[in-house]
Design a protein around this motif. Structure first.
Motif, mmCIF file in Angstrom:
data_model
loop_
_atom_site.group_PDB
_atom_site.id
_atom_site.type_symbol
_atom_site.label_atom_id
_atom_site.label_comp_id
_atom_site.label_asym_id
_atom_site.label_seq_id
_atom_site.Cartn_x
_atom_site.Cartn_y
_atom_site.Cartn_z
ATOM 1 N N ILE A 196 0.134 1.179 -5.711
ATOM 2 C CA ILE A 196 -0.934 1.687 -5.186
ATOM 3 C C ILE A 196 -1.304 1.368 -4.402
ATOM 4 C CG2 ILE A 196 -2.390 3.434 -5.986
ATOM 5 C CD1 ILE A 196 -1.580 4.193 -8.214
ATOM 6 N N GLU A 197 -2.212 1.239 -2.901
ATOM 7 C CA GLU A 197 -3.140 0.930 -2.295
ATOM 8 C C GLU A 197 -4.323 1.564 -2.224
ATOM 9 O OE1 GLU A 197 -0.770 0.399 2.104
ATOM 10 O OE2 GLU A 197 0.684 -1.150 0.779
ATOM 11 N N LEU A 198 -5.281 0.220 -2.041
ATOM 12 C CA LEU A 198 -6.727 1.140 -2.227
ATOM 13 C C LEU A 198 -7.616 0.602 -0.762
ATOM 14 C CD1 LEU A 198 -7.521 0.656 -6.183
ATOM 15 C CD2 LEU A 198 -7.126 2.974 -4.724
ATOM 16 N N ASP A 199 -8.322 1.184 -0.311
ATOM 17 C CA ASP A 199 -8.691 0.250 0.945
ATOM 18 C C ASP A 199 -10.663 -0.161 0.557
ATOM 19 O OD1 ASP A 199 -7.300 0.519 2.601
ATOM 20 O OD2 ASP A 199 -7.448 2.822 2.849
ATOM 21 N N CYS A 200 -10.733 -1.415 -0.291
ATOM 22 C CA CYS A 200 -11.347 -1.642 -0.734
ATOM 23 C C CYS A 200 -11.637 -3.243 -0.895
ATOM 24 C CB CYS A 200 -12.043 -0.961 -2.248
ATOM 25 S SG CYS A 200 -11.200 -0.780 -3.692
ATOM 26 N N PRO A 201 -12.273 -4.178 -1.338
ATOM 27 C CA PRO A 201 -12.576 -5.416 -1.098
ATOM 28 C C PRO A 201 -11.811 -5.809 -3.111
ATOM 29 C CG PRO A 201 -14.419 -5.025 -0.891
ATOM 30 C CD PRO A 201 -14.034 -3.465 -1.674
ATOM 31 N N HIS A 202 -11.845 -6.869 -3.631
ATOM 32 C CA HIS A 202 -10.809 -7.311 -4.565
ATOM 33 C C HIS A 202 -11.025 -6.955 -5.272
ATOM 34 C CE1 HIS A 202 -7.852 -9.973 -7.157
ATOM 35 N NE2 HIS A 202 -9.813 -11.237 -7.055
ATOM 36 N N TYR A 203 -12.521 -7.299 -6.132
ATOM 37 C CA TYR A 203 -13.295 -6.618 -7.247
ATOM 38 C C TYR A 203 -13.044 -4.843 -7.676
ATOM 39 C CZ TYR A 203 -14.296 -11.167 -9.460
ATOM 40 O OH TYR A 203 -14.857 -11.829 -9.823
ATOM 41 N N ILE A 253 10.133 -12.083 -13.998
ATOM 42 C CA ILE A 253 9.450 -10.680 -13.678
ATOM 43 C C ILE A 253 9.651 -10.417 -15.205
ATOM 44 C CG2 ILE A 253 11.285 -9.186 -11.919
ATOM 45 C CD1 ILE A 253 8.502 -7.788 -11.666
ATOM 46 N N PRO A 254 8.927 -10.189 -16.206
ATOM 47 C CA PRO A 254 8.923 -8.868 -17.020
ATOM 48 C C PRO A 254 9.210 -7.945 -17.347
ATOM 49 C CG PRO A 254 6.832 -9.812 -16.864
ATOM 50 C CD PRO A 254 7.501 -9.911 -15.909
ATOM 51 N N GLN A 255 10.238 -6.610 -18.009
ATOM 52 C CA GLN A 255 10.654 -6.082 -17.132
ATOM 53 C C GLN A 255 9.437 -5.142 -17.975
ATOM 54 O OE1 GLN A 255 12.998 -4.958 -14.257
ATOM 55 N NE2 GLN A 255 12.484 -6.722 -14.328
ATOM 56 N N VAL A 256 8.824 -5.277 -18.110
ATOM 57 C CA VAL A 256 7.379 -3.639 -18.896
ATOM 58 C C VAL A 256 7.716 -2.703 -17.982
ATOM 59 C CG1 VAL A 256 6.917 -5.868 -20.836
ATOM 60 C CG2 VAL A 256 5.706 -5.522 -18.929
ATOM 61 N N PRO A 257 6.770 -1.596 -18.104
ATOM 62 C CA PRO A 257 6.400 -1.102 -17.442
ATOM 63 C C PRO A 257 5.442 -1.802 -16.105
ATOM 64 C CG PRO A 257 6.610 0.514 -19.044
ATOM 65 C CD PRO A 257 7.213 -1.408 -19.715
ATOM 66 N N MET A 258 5.014 -1.048 -15.458
ATOM 67 C CA MET A 258 4.064 -1.962 -14.278
ATOM 68 C C MET A 258 3.243 -0.878 -13.191
ATOM 69 S SD MET A 258 5.023 -5.654 -13.390
ATOM 70 C CE MET A 258 5.531 -6.695 -14.813
ATOM 71 N N LEU A 259 1.820 -1.184 -13.012
ATOM 72 C CA LEU A 259 1.271 -0.974 -12.098
ATOM 73 C C LEU A 259 0.367 -1.234 -11.271
ATOM 74 C CD1 LEU A 259 0.297 2.329 -10.815
ATOM 75 C CD2 LEU A 259 -1.410 2.954 -12.247
ATOM 76 N N LEU A 260 0.699 -1.321 -9.898
ATOM 77 C CA LEU A 260 -0.302 -1.939 -9.394
ATOM 78 C C LEU A 260 -1.061 -1.849 -8.766
ATOM 79 C CD1 LEU A 260 2.086 -5.560 -9.106
ATOM 80 C CD2 LEU A 260 0.797 -4.939 -10.850
ATOM 81 N N PHE A 261 -2.273 -1.578 -8.814
ATOM 82 C CA PHE A 261 -3.450 -1.670 -8.000
ATOM 83 C C PHE A 261 -3.684 -2.149 -6.927
ATOM 84 C CE2 PHE A 261 -4.118 1.089 -11.352
ATOM 85 C CZ PHE A 261 -4.445 2.454 -11.057
ATOM 86 N N ILE A 262 -3.484 -2.753 -5.512
ATOM 87 C CA ILE A 262 -3.835 -3.220 -4.642
ATOM 88 C C ILE A 262 -4.977 -2.971 -3.708
ATOM 89 C CG2 ILE A 262 -2.522 -4.929 -2.712
ATOM 90 C CD1 ILE A 262 0.274 -4.643 -3.805
ATOM 91 N N SER A 263 -5.348 -4.634 -3.486
ATOM 92 C CA SER A 263 -6.421 -4.445 -2.679
ATOM 93 C C SER A 263 -6.344 -4.018 -1.054
ATOM 94 C CB SER A 263 -8.019 -5.012 -3.036
ATOM 95 O OG SER A 263 -7.315 -6.393 -2.289
ATOM 96 N N ASP A 264 -7.573 -4.200 -0.564
ATOM 97 C CA ASP A 264 -6.828 -4.656 1.363
ATOM 98 C C ASP A 264 -7.304 -6.379 1.371
ATOM 99 O OD1 ASP A 264 -9.869 -5.320 1.020
ATOM 100 O OD2 ASP A 264 -10.596 -3.551 2.531
ATOM 101 N N GLY A 265 -7.322 -6.804 0.127
ATOM 102 C CA GLY A 265 -7.503 -8.195 0.181
ATOM 103 C C GLY A 265 -8.693 -9.223 0.337
ATOM 104 N N SER A 266 -10.338 -7.749 0.930
ATOM 105 C CA SER A 266 -11.636 -8.594 1.659
ATOM 106 C C SER A 266 -11.862 -8.987 0.317
ATOM 107 C CB SER A 266 -12.539 -7.451 2.310
ATOM 108 O OG SER A 266 -11.701 -6.698 1.655
ATOM 109 N N GLY A 267 -13.221 -9.713 -0.118
ATOM 110 C CA GLY A 267 -13.927 -10.161 -1.136
ATOM 111 C C GLY A 267 -13.701 -11.517 -1.522
ATOM 112 N N GLY A 268 -12.813 -12.160 -1.107
ATOM 113 C CA GLY A 268 -13.157 -13.219 -1.632
ATOM 114 C C GLY A 268 -11.753 -13.743 -1.593
#
Length: 277
Positions: free
Chosen positions: A252-259, A212-227
């Motif tokens: 940050i978890e988001l309650d929405c599909p993949h896009y 894993i590269p050691q650069v700052p990261m912010l990951l938004f994660i969906s609920d996995g729906s949408g394909g």
């Protein structure tokens, strides 16, 4: 309808589309996921909320949007070199804040591994990490069927196919929606997209080997729906595990599909501003 929205730059003898908007001391590079026929319009709902403060660039890889379709090797070194060359030709200089969606997460991670001085941070828009591809089923025959139907014009007889997440849930104008549909009919399951899908598991392996590269990261994660093909729990657990030993990464978890950028663009833009500050 098919007049390029950005500029076309020459990359290895072919035209690649690069769109820019806004100005600022940070440059965000938006990178699309697999099969997203119009990256410029797909990301618009989100980057239009950021371009008043930051410089925005969207690079449409070969086979996507207004870029040429090519039938060439889609190994990750080639894909990354083309993206970097397109930005250079367009006069967009590093460092960048990379904003990859889905499969292009591999390219963003590889970029930070190979050229850390060019990557200021990574903002993952439900981006892929290598471990997803240990279990993901890549259905090439279905993609070929889509290519065949598009070539025959069958997709035009099923208008609902062209109604993307950006069209249904984003903030595109009526004209932009019409342009998106026109691009969809032309750039559905292109040979370049299929070549990319064939190479993705190998590309994921290359990225995985480098850690894993050691650069700052912010990951938004969906609920996995949408394909995605994953359950909500599995989809969210993989990136969390990936960044678990990173000293400057959060999710940050988001309650929405993949896009996610077509649904939660307002919240994502606010979180990005906070992250950059």
């Amino acid at each position: 309808m098919l007049t390029p929205l950005g500029e076309l730059v020459e990359v290895n003898g072919h035209n690649m589309s690069v769109y820019t908007e806004g100005d600022g001391d940070k440059t965000f590079v938006f990178m699309s996921g697999s099969g997203t026929c119009s990256p410029i319009l797909d990301f618009k709902s989100l980057y239009s909320l950021l371009s008043n403060e930051y410089k925005i660039a969207v690079v449409e890889k070969f086979g996507y949007g207004f870029s040429d379709v090519v039938d060439k090797n889609r190994d990750i070194d080639t894909i990354l070199s083309e993206t970097r060359m397109a930005l250079d030709k367009a006069g967009i200089e590093p460092p960048y804040v990379l904003c990859p969606h889905s499969m292009s997460g591999l390219e963003a991670l590889y970029w930070a591994q190979k050229y850390p001085e060019e990557v200021e941070a990574i903002v993952g828009l439900d981006m892929a990490v290598p471990d997803y591809y240990d279990e993901m089923n890549i259905n090439i025959p279905i993609m070929r069927l889509g290519q065949y139907c598009a070539g025959l014009g069958i997709t035009r007889w099923i208008p609902s196919l062209a109604e993307s997440n950006a069209i249904k849930s984003g903030t595109l104008s009526q004209k932009e929606k019409e342009i998106y549909r026109a691009i969809f009919y032309q750039k559905t399951a292109t040979v370049t997209m299929i070549d990319e899908a064939k190479a993705v598991k190998k590309n994921a392996g290359v990225v995985k080997e480098k850690g894993i590269p050691q650069v700052p990261m912010l990951l938004f994660i969906s609920d996995g729906s949408g394909g995605t093909g994953f359950t909500k729990e599995k989809w969210r657990s993989i990136p969390k595990e990936y960044i678990s030993n990173h000293n400057n990464a959060s999710c940050i978890e988001l309650d929405c599909p993949h896009y996610i950028h077509d649904y939660e663009y307002q919240r994502i833009s606010e979180e990005i501003r906070s992250f950059i500050r």
